[in-house]
Structure formats: structure tokens, C-alpha cells
Design a protein around this motif. Structure first.
Motif, PDB file in Angstrom:
ATOM      1  N   LEU A  90      -2.705  29.972 -12.030  1.00  0.00           N
ATOM      2  CA  LEU A  90      -1.634  30.358 -11.110  1.00  0.00           C
ATOM      3  C   LEU A  90      -0.504  31.058 -11.860  1.00  0.00           C
ATOM      4  N   GLN A  91      -0.111  30.506 -13.016  1.00  0.00           N
ATOM      5  CA  GLN A  91       0.960  31.096 -13.824  1.00  0.00           C
ATOM      6  C   GLN A  91       0.603  32.505 -14.280  1.00  0.00           C
ATOM      7  N   LEU A  92      -0.678  32.725 -14.571  1.00  0.00           N
ATOM      8  CA  LEU A  92      -1.136  34.032 -15.040  1.00  0.00           C
ATOM      9  C   LEU A  92      -1.483  34.977 -13.884  1.00  0.00           C
ATOM     10  N   ASP A  93      -1.260  34.515 -12.661  1.00  0.00           N
ATOM     11  CA  ASP A  93      -1.527  35.288 -11.446  1.00  0.00           C
ATOM     12  C   ASP A  93      -3.000  35.715 -11.337  1.00  0.00           C
ATOM     13  N   LEU A  94      -3.874  34.815 -11.722  1.00  0.00           N
ATOM     14  CA  LEU A  94      -5.311  35.081 -11.604  1.00  0.00           C
ATOM     15  C   LEU A  94      -5.899  34.431 -10.356  1.00  0.00           C
ATOM     16  N   GLN A  96      -4.625  32.397  -6.410  1.00  0.00           N
ATOM     17  CA  GLN A  96      -3.578  32.052  -5.447  1.00  0.00           C
ATOM     18  C   GLN A  96      -3.967  30.723  -4.827  1.00  0.00           C
ATOM     19  N   GLN A  97      -2.971  30.004  -4.379  1.00  0.00           N
ATOM     20  CA  GLN A  97      -3.269  28.773  -3.660  1.00  0.00           C
ATOM     21  C   GLN A  97      -2.777  28.912  -2.228  1.00  0.00           C
ATOM     22  N   TYR A 109      -8.017  27.366  -3.393  1.00  0.00           N
ATOM     23  CA  TYR A 109      -7.748  28.454  -4.338  1.00  0.00           C
ATOM     24  C   TYR A 109      -8.632  29.645  -4.036  1.00  0.00           C
ATOM     25  N   THR A 112      -7.152  36.317  -7.278  1.00  0.00           N
ATOM     26  CA  THR A 112      -6.345  37.519  -7.063  1.00  0.00           C
ATOM     27  C   THR A 112      -7.179  38.706  -7.545  1.00  0.00           C
TER      28      THR A 112
END
Length: 162
Positions: A90-94, A96-97, A109, A112
Motif C-alpha cells: 500500500l505504501q509503495l502504491d502497488l 489498493q484496499q 485488495y 494498481t
């Protein structure tokens, strides 16, 4: 040549090399994938990912909207491991939740675009390795492969006994 000498001089070095390659597969996979990504920024993201992160991406790609409990079951890891993995992704924007429409407490999940790009290259790597392995395996009969498997199994039992 005596069998033990043959093992020590011919077979054992090959096994050690293979084990080393498998153990450092993480670095090989990251280099292979990052060299094939069109976005140079994504290539730098790869170095921040663990094998668990990569497998989490793959499981999310296969199962689309999936929750943490199902991910832990699919990957055979603890919920805590999945929690850490999804937090990083999530932090790396790979990924989405999103909350499940019928149960707002349940989080699912999805990948992206960046997560999809990395996962596509990871799948391409898997296909490449499968093709290379198939070429080697194809050179041996089923009986020869069964002999190799039996040999490796028996050799692995030696260290388990003590």
C-alpha cells in the motif's frame, strides 16, 4: 572413479551451485524484473520488495479482490506476515484496499497499474524459467528423473537423521 569421490567432485559442486542460486533467487528475480520494466521508478521499487511481497502481488492478481485471511491461506503464511506485506505494498502504491460492500469491516485488495506492471514481469519471469527448465528436463527420460528425485531425497535424509 569410486562413487563417493565422483559424488564429491562432480555432483556435490553442482548441488552447491544450484542451492546457492536458489537461495539468492531474490536478487536474480529483482534484477530480471527491474530490467524489463518500462518505468525506471518502478525498477527502484522492486529493490524494496521481499519475496513475500512479490507472492502477495501475484496472489492478488490471480484472485482479484481478496482479503488478508484468504491471502494468508493461499500463501501459507501468518496473517501478521500478510498484514506487513500489504502495508508495504500500500505504501509503495502497488495495491489498493477497499471495503467489501456487504461488510464494511472486511478489506479487500486489488492491484494498481504499477502493481500490475510488476506482476506481469514476474509472470514473464516464471514463464521464462519454466521454459528453460522444460528444455533441461526434456533431455531426460521419466525413469532418469525418478532416479534423480530418489537420489536427492535420500541424500537430503542424511542430515535429517542426526
Amino acid at each position: 572413479m569410486e562413487k563417493l569421490t565422483y559424488f564429491k567432485t562432480v555432483i556435490d559442486p553442482s548441488l552447491v551451485t544450484l542451492a546457492s542460486q536458489l537461495a539468492s533467487g531474490d536478487a536474480f528475480e529483482k534484477a530480471w524484473i527491474s530490467s524489463r520494466l518500462a518505468d525506471p521508478e518502478l525498477a527502484t521499487v522492486i529493490n524494496q520488495l521481499s519475496i513475500v511481497n512479490m507472492h502477495t502481488l501475484k496472489a492478488i492478481a490471480v484472485h482479484h479482490l481478496i482479503n488478508g485471511v484468504a491471502l494468508s491461506e493461499k500463501l501459507g503464511v501468518t496473517r501478521g506476515t500478510i498484514s506487513k506485506s500489504t502495508k508495504k505494498l500500500l505504501q509503495l502504491d502497488l495495491i489498493q484496499q477497499e471495503k467489501h460492500p456487504d461488510n464494511q469491516k472486511e478489506i479487500h485488495y486489488r492491484l494498481t497499474a504499477a502493481g500490475k506492471a510488476i506482476n506481469e514481469q514476474h509472470q514473464a519471469l516464471d514463464q521464462y524459467l519454466d521454459a528453460q527448465s522444460q528444455q533441461v528436463i526434456g533431455q531426460f527420460s521419466e525413469t532418469e528423473l525418478q532416479t534423480v528425485a530418489a537420489f536427492l531425497d535420500k541424500m537430503s535424509q542424511i542430515r535429517k537423521q542426526h
